[in-house]
Design a protein around this motif. Structure first.
Motif, mmCIF file in Angstrom:
data_model
loop_
_atom_site.group_PDB
_atom_site.id
_atom_site.type_symbol
_atom_site.label_atom_id
_atom_site.label_comp_id
_atom_site.label_asym_id
_atom_site.label_seq_id
_atom_site.Cartn_x
_atom_site.Cartn_y
_atom_site.Cartn_z
ATOM 1 N N ALA A 225 -43.578 -11.916 -25.163
ATOM 2 C CA ALA A 225 -44.877 -12.923 -25.274
ATOM 3 C C ALA A 225 -44.514 -14.264 -25.461
ATOM 4 O O ALA A 225 -45.068 -15.108 -24.275
ATOM 5 N N HIS A 226 -43.247 -14.608 -26.123
ATOM 6 C CA HIS A 226 -42.953 -16.125 -26.358
ATOM 7 C C HIS A 226 -42.209 -16.408 -24.599
ATOM 8 O O HIS A 226 -42.472 -17.345 -24.298
ATOM 9 N N LEU A 227 -41.520 -15.521 -24.233
ATOM 10 C CA LEU A 227 -40.855 -15.768 -22.776
ATOM 11 C C LEU A 227 -41.816 -16.010 -21.774
ATOM 12 O O LEU A 227 -41.906 -16.931 -20.909
ATOM 13 N N GLY A 228 -42.854 -14.941 -21.736
ATOM 14 C CA GLY A 228 -43.733 -15.016 -20.589
ATOM 15 C C GLY A 228 -44.502 -16.185 -20.729
ATOM 16 O O GLY A 228 -44.984 -16.826 -19.798
ATOM 17 N N GLY A 229 -44.987 -16.436 -22.039
ATOM 18 C CA GLY A 229 -45.908 -17.879 -22.322
ATOM 19 C C GLY A 229 -45.365 -18.737 -21.967
ATOM 20 O O GLY A 229 -45.827 -19.883 -21.295
ATOM 21 N N PHE A 230 -44.050 -19.136 -22.472
ATOM 22 C CA PHE A 230 -43.174 -20.348 -22.504
ATOM 23 C C PHE A 230 -43.101 -20.708 -20.595
ATOM 24 O O PHE A 230 -43.319 -21.779 -20.195
ATOM 25 N N PHE A 231 -42.848 -19.877 -19.911
ATOM 26 C CA PHE A 231 -42.413 -20.093 -18.680
ATOM 27 C C PHE A 231 -43.872 -20.208 -17.802
ATOM 28 O O PHE A 231 -43.979 -21.035 -16.663
ATOM 29 N N ALA A 232 -45.006 -19.606 -18.366
ATOM 30 C CA ALA A 232 -46.278 -19.837 -17.639
ATOM 31 C C ALA A 232 -46.897 -21.267 -17.892
ATOM 32 O O ALA A 232 -47.505 -21.786 -17.085
ATOM 33 N N GLY A 233 -46.473 -21.714 -19.208
ATOM 34 C CA GLY A 233 -46.993 -23.246 -19.587
ATOM 35 C C GLY A 233 -45.989 -24.266 -18.595
ATOM 36 O O GLY A 233 -46.577 -25.220 -18.223
ATOM 37 N N ILE A 234 -44.752 -23.991 -18.391
ATOM 38 C CA ILE A 234 -44.114 -24.763 -17.576
ATOM 39 C C ILE A 234 -44.469 -24.970 -16.294
ATOM 40 O O ILE A 234 -44.412 -26.000 -15.429
ATOM 41 N N LEU A 235 -44.774 -23.789 -15.553
ATOM 42 C CA LEU A 235 -45.455 -23.552 -14.353
ATOM 43 C C LEU A 235 -46.519 -24.270 -13.888
ATOM 44 O O LEU A 235 -46.908 -25.125 -12.840
ATOM 45 N N MET A 236 -47.572 -23.591 -15.054
ATOM 46 C CA MET A 236 -48.972 -24.288 -14.645
ATOM 47 C C MET A 236 -49.464 -25.601 -15.122
ATOM 48 O O MET A 236 -50.421 -26.205 -14.585
ATOM 49 N N VAL A 237 -48.463 -26.377 -15.730
ATOM 50 C CA VAL A 237 -48.957 -27.617 -16.417
ATOM 51 C C VAL A 237 -49.220 -28.640 -15.188
ATOM 52 O O VAL A 237 -49.919 -29.751 -15.269
ATOM 53 N N GLY A 238 -48.461 -28.395 -14.142
ATOM 54 C CA GLY A 238 -48.635 -29.287 -12.984
ATOM 55 C C GLY A 238 -49.792 -29.368 -12.449
ATOM 56 O O GLY A 238 -50.317 -30.247 -11.619
ATOM 57 N N LEU A 239 -50.720 -28.325 -12.574
ATOM 58 C CA LEU A 239 -52.023 -28.239 -11.837
ATOM 59 C C LEU A 239 -53.035 -29.078 -12.539
ATOM 60 O O LEU A 239 -54.041 -29.761 -11.724
ATOM 61 N N PHE A 240 -52.617 -29.703 -13.638
ATOM 62 C CA PHE A 240 -53.366 -30.607 -14.379
ATOM 63 C C PHE A 240 -53.110 -31.993 -14.332
ATOM 64 O O PHE A 240 -53.776 -32.952 -14.696
ATOM 65 N N GLU A 241 -51.959 -32.245 -13.633
ATOM 66 C CA GLU A 241 -51.378 -33.510 -13.535
ATOM 67 C C GLU A 241 -52.244 -34.918 -12.988
ATOM 68 O O GLU A 241 -52.270 -35.763 -13.459
ATOM 69 N N ARG A 242 -53.021 -34.439 -11.967
ATOM 70 C CA ARG A 242 -53.487 -35.263 -11.223
ATOM 71 C C ARG A 242 -54.713 -35.880 -12.119
ATOM 72 O O ARG A 242 -55.275 -36.675 -11.822
ATOM 73 N N LYS A 243 -55.194 -35.162 -13.270
ATOM 74 C CA LYS A 243 -56.278 -35.568 -14.189
ATOM 75 C C LYS A 243 -55.716 -36.462 -15.473
ATOM 76 O O LYS A 243 -56.418 -36.752 -16.343
ATOM 77 N N ALA A 244 -54.500 -36.433 -15.415
ATOM 78 C CA ALA A 244 -53.696 -37.213 -16.349
ATOM 79 C C ALA A 244 -54.350 -38.634 -16.396
ATOM 80 O O ALA A 244 -54.415 -39.308 -15.517
ATOM 81 N N GLY A 245 -54.442 -39.132 -17.677
ATOM 82 C CA GLY A 245 -55.069 -40.475 -17.769
ATOM 83 C C GLY A 245 -53.887 -41.606 -17.862
ATOM 84 O O GLY A 245 -54.287 -42.727 -17.977
#
Length: 245
Positions: A225-245
């Motif tokens: 769960a640690h490894l799967g969650g960690f790499f999921a977070g690394i990969l998906m965070v870019g989806l929200f970057e356009r909303k960064a203030g």
């Protein structure tokens, strides 16, 4: 504009720090985790606790059981997410709560409550998927926020070690702090602090299955769960970057 003025602030109040330094959404999630654990330990009896685990913990064996009886697989709709709200004990909860507060805070401040929660729960589901892939026939079940917290940790790795970007205001000439840029995967690997953190994280979690061979003790740590969650977070965070203030 109204001409009514306000009384001058007390000088002692001007420099006063807020009592809670965590974002409201982070505090709310922490409160929810504590409330659920309090209810499960103080309100439910042993039979009720077993029912709580049965209906809300993630159990990979349901995938196999569902092939014969589809109704047994129905909880798989929500348990990849709901397991992240349950904990085995106070020590388990406190460790996850502390880690959550540390890494959910920068993610929430950069992207807001919605993206932070999305990363948390999607990473929890990704961790559950890897857990299922390695324990499908074992009868083991998964509870705890660590997969989601690992996702927030991975997401934060993409920017917390990056240099602060400072620009000059075009009219006033003032220096304006724009924040930290999101690192590409190549930049992430070239950054010594980020790459070292990721390497240590992966090695420590990947070594968990080997610990019983060395210590003779089963750590009962859901490293998958640690490894799967960690790499999921690394990969998906870019989806929200356009909303960064």
């Amino acid at each position: 504009m109204s001409e009514q003025g306000q009384a001058p602030e007390n000088p002692q109040q001007q420099g006063r720090e807020p009592v809670f330094l965590l974002p409201g959404d982070v505090t709310a999630v922490l409160g929810l985790l504590v409330a659920i654990h309090l209810a499960s330990t103080l309100v439910l009896n042993q039979a009720g606790q077993m029912q709580l685990v049965f209906w809300f913990a993630f159990q990979p064996l349901r995938i196999i059981a569902g092939l014969d009886d589809l109704s047994l697989a129905v909880p798989l709709i929500w348990t990849p997410f709901s397991h992240a709200l349950l904990h085995a004990g106070w020590e388990h909860l406190l460790v996850n709560a502390a880690w959550f507060a540390i890494f959910a805070t920068p993610v929430s401040r950069r992207y807001g409550a919605g993206p932070m929660l999305a990363i948390f729960f999607v990473s929890a589901a990704a961790g559950a998927a890897l857990f299922a892939a390695t324990t499908l026939y074992s009868g083991a079940y998964l509870i705890g926020a660590s997969g989601g917290v690992a996702g927030l940790t991975g997401a934060a790795m993409r920017f917390i070690f990056q240099p602060v970007i400072v620009a000059q205001h075009p009219e006033t000439g003032e220096r304006v702090v724009l924040g930290r840029r999101l690192a590409s995967f190549g930049e992430l690997w070239r950054d010594k602090r980020a790459s070292m953190f990721i390497l240590i994280w992966v090695v420590l979690n990947a070594a968990v299955p080997l610990l019983p061979l060395v210590t003779g003790m089963d750590m009962s740590v859901a490293w998958q769960a640690h490894l799967g969650g960690f790499f999921a977070g690394i990969l998906m965070v870019g989806l929200f970057e356009r909303k960064a203030g």
